[in-house]
Scaffold this motif. Structure first.
Motif, short mmCIF file in Angstrom:
data_model
loop_
_atom_site.label_atom_id
_atom_site.label_comp_id
_atom_site.label_asym_id
_atom_site.label_seq_id
_atom_site.Cartn_x
_atom_site.Cartn_y
_atom_site.Cartn_z
N LEU A 81 28.49 35.45 39.27
CA LEU A 81 28.23 34.83 37.70
C LEU A 81 26.78 34.33 37.81
O LEU A 81 26.11 33.84 38.68
CB LEU A 81 29.34 33.77 37.52
CG LEU A 81 30.58 34.42 37.54
CD1 LEU A 81 31.51 33.20 37.05
CD2 LEU A 81 30.79 35.50 36.30
N VAL A 101 26.17 37.05 31.19
CA VAL A 101 27.30 38.04 30.52
C VAL A 101 26.50 39.30 30.09
O VAL A 101 27.10 40.59 30.29
CB VAL A 101 28.45 37.25 29.55
CG1 VAL A 101 27.72 36.84 28.54
CG2 VAL A 101 29.79 38.18 29.48
N ARG A 157 25.86 41.73 32.83
CA ARG A 157 27.10 41.96 33.57
C ARG A 157 27.88 43.21 32.58
O ARG A 157 28.24 44.30 33.05
CB ARG A 157 27.88 40.98 33.53
CG ARG A 157 27.94 39.99 34.90
CD ARG A 157 28.79 39.24 35.09
NE ARG A 157 28.62 37.95 34.31
CZ ARG A 157 29.59 36.81 33.81
NH1 ARG A 157 30.78 37.24 33.53
NH2 ARG A 157 29.16 35.87 33.14
N GLU A 158 28.09 43.09 31.28
CA GLU A 158 28.62 43.82 30.44
C GLU A 158 27.85 45.04 29.96
O GLU A 158 28.30 46.28 29.87
CB GLU A 158 29.21 42.95 29.24
CG GLU A 158 30.37 42.14 29.78
CD GLU A 158 31.19 41.52 28.69
OE1 GLU A 158 30.80 41.42 27.54
OE2 GLU A 158 31.86 40.62 28.99
N GLU A 180 37.07 33.80 36.33
CA GLU A 180 36.14 34.67 35.69
C GLU A 180 35.28 35.48 36.77
O GLU A 180 35.27 36.55 36.64
CB GLU A 180 35.00 33.81 34.97
CG GLU A 180 34.15 34.51 34.01
CD GLU A 180 32.99 33.72 33.27
OE1 GLU A 180 33.26 32.31 33.59
OE2 GLU A 180 32.16 34.32 32.80
N SER A 181 35.03 34.66 37.93
CA SER A 181 34.21 35.19 39.03
C SER A 181 34.98 36.19 39.70
O SER A 181 34.48 37.39 39.94
CB SER A 181 33.70 33.96 39.80
OG SER A 181 32.77 34.57 40.90
N TYR A 238 35.05 39.30 37.68
CA TYR A 238 33.97 40.31 37.60
C TYR A 238 33.67 40.73 39.00
O TYR A 238 33.54 41.92 39.04
CB TYR A 238 32.59 39.14 37.41
CG TYR A 238 31.21 39.71 37.80
CD1 TYR A 238 30.91 40.87 37.38
CD2 TYR A 238 30.27 38.74 38.28
CE1 TYR A 238 29.56 41.47 37.35
CE2 TYR A 238 28.82 39.53 38.49
CZ TYR A 238 28.67 40.64 37.70
OH TYR A 238 27.36 40.97 38.00
N GLN A 280 35.59 43.90 38.77
CA GLN A 280 35.29 45.10 38.10
C GLN A 280 33.99 45.79 39.10
O GLN A 280 33.89 46.86 38.99
CB GLN A 280 34.23 44.40 36.76
CG GLN A 280 35.27 43.99 35.80
CD GLN A 280 34.77 43.47 34.54
OE1 GLN A 280 34.17 42.35 34.87
NE2 GLN A 280 34.41 44.04 33.55
#
Ligand SMILES: Nc1nc2c(ncn2[C@@H]2O[C@H](COP(=O)(O)OP(=O)(O)OP(=O)(O)O)[C@@H](O)[C@H]2O)c(=O)[nH]1
Ligand SMILES: [Mg+2]
Length: 401
Positions: free
Chosen positions: A104, A153, A156-157, A188-189, A192, A195
């Motif tokens: 993150l 973010v 990332r996205e 959240e980490s 990620y 993913q």
């Protein structure tokens, strides 16, 4: 040394106007960047779908494509040159390990890279990384290309998961950085991370992974809260690993305020991607240069060589034979009840050099002494740096033994 030769050899095969910024891009250069291929022929190749050097290298020598206005033997020569460039580039790339730093935003990825490069001052005023920052770096001369994937973010996205083959492929190693003080973002980490593993699995890439439990500063580390945080992180990340069984990971805790934690983490990480003796050799090369020596070697009491660096084969033999004899002599001295000396020296005044062994540490439960042996014309330089060696480098070498 061969690394620089590769670059030199490739440059000789390309037109002088071509500048090489990134090794990986060489194969994507247009065919007419190769020496001897004129612009018009280059365009004809492109018309036939040979858009770059890599495409040209894929042609077989036995059955190359036919292009009306290019003589077959000329085309064959170009294909051979392209194949050679392809081979050299791949050799070169193989040597440089691709390291991906993921995690993150605000986790400390860029700071870790700065510490490895000894850029302490910049860690204070780092801005969030925009997109991906690629850099060549050097861990005691061990060549690495780092890809620092900015963790905001939007990247990332919008970037990484849309084109995983660009960002995640061919990584030799992943450092996944988690901020151990940011309790609100552990979930959240981990999400990620899940993913990332999913993407890696989709492109069938399975590099080794180190989960870096970062910002484990000395004062925080002592607190109950920190221990609790580490447990939570491990639980959450173990749960992700249990979904993706084809990946393996290790945990390391680090802080930029203790450089040795970063160096150790990095050494552990490199260990999973490289021959350990190669790493020791790089470390010794770096040290030998610092003290202006001619060669160094790390040898245990029984003569086990853990790694060495010398510029010539003769120096290599000279160090090892001298060290073995002096160590045998020292073993005899101990057998008759003398104390083992920490330093052993043999001067060669007529030849202008000295061979010297310095005890570094004791190894294994049997407390086998391990010596650093040096061949040098300026042995006094060793004393200027031996503390540095013992503090900074021997813990790393210890890791590889
Ligand atoms: N306390 C503490 N702070 C750290 C440590 N490492 C980094 N930081 C701080 O954390 C902040 C973010 O560090 P960066 O290295 O920019 O984080 P990043 O992961 O690169 O962030 P993005 O580029 O946005 O993905 C900076 O203010 C650093 O000074 C550490 O070990 N301990
Ligand atoms: Mg950054």
């Amino acid at each position: 040394m061969s690394k620089n030769n590769n670059i030199k050899n490739i440059k000789e095969l390309l037109k002088s106007s071509v500048s090489i910024k990134d090794f990986k891009e060489i194969l994507k250069l247009k065919p007419d960047t190769i020496i001897g291929i004129d612009r018009i022929s280059g365009e004809m190749l492109i018309e036939k779908g040979i858009n770059n050097i890599e495409d040209l290298a894929k042609q077989t020598v036995e059955n190359p494509i036919e292009i009306k206005r290019i003589l077959p033997q000329v085309l064959l020569k170009w294909i051979k040159i392209a194949k050679l460039i392809d081979k050299l580039v791949n050799q070169q790339l193989k040597k440089e390990k691709k390291l991906l730093l993921i995690g993150l935003d605000n986790g400390g990825k860029t700071s870790i890279l700065a510490i490895i490069q000894e850029r302490f001052s910049i860690t204070k005023d780092l801005l969030p990384t925009r997109g991906v920052k690629r850099e060549k770096l050097d861990f005691f001369g061990f060549p690495i290309i780092s890809w620092d994937l900015g963790g905001q973010v939007v990247y990332r996205e919008k970037m990484y998961f849309n084109r995983p083959e660009i960002f995640f492929s061919e990584a030799d190693l992943i450092l996944y950085v988690v901020d151990s003080q940011d309790t609100d973002r552990f979930a959240e980490s981990a999400n990620y991370f899940r993913q990332v593993l999913k993407s890696l699995e989709e492109i069938d890439e399975h590099p080794p992974i180190v989960i870096v439990i970062h910002k484990s500063d000395e004062d925080t580390r002592k607190t109950h809260q920190w221990q609790k945080n580490v447990d939570t992180i491990k639980n959450k990340f173990d749960a992700v690993f249990s979904i993706f069984k084809s990946f393996t990971g290790k945990y390391c805790d680090t802080s930029i305020f203790q450089k040795e934690t970063i160096m150790q983490m990095f050494s552990i990480a490199l260990k999973s991607v490289s021959d350990t003796s190669e790493i020791i050799e790089h470390i010794l090369e770096d040290f030998t240069e610092k003290i202006e020596g001619k060669g160094t070697s790390i040898i245990s009491r029984e003569g086990l060589i853990f790694g060495s660096y010398t510029q010539s084969k003769t120096d290599d033999k000279l160090i090892h034979n001298t060290a073995l004899i002096l160590q045998t002599l020292s073993n005899f001295h101990c057998s008759i009840g003398l104390k083992r000396e920490n330093t052993m020296t043999l001067d060669f005044p007529m030849n202008g050099f000295t061979i010297q062994g310095e005890k570094l540490f004791e190894y294994s439960d049997l407390q086998i002494p391990v010596y650093l042996w040096l061949l040098s014309e300026k042995p006094e330089k060793l004393y200027e740096k031996i503390d540095y060696f013992k503090e900074q480098i021997s813990p790393l070498i210890n890791l590889f033994l």
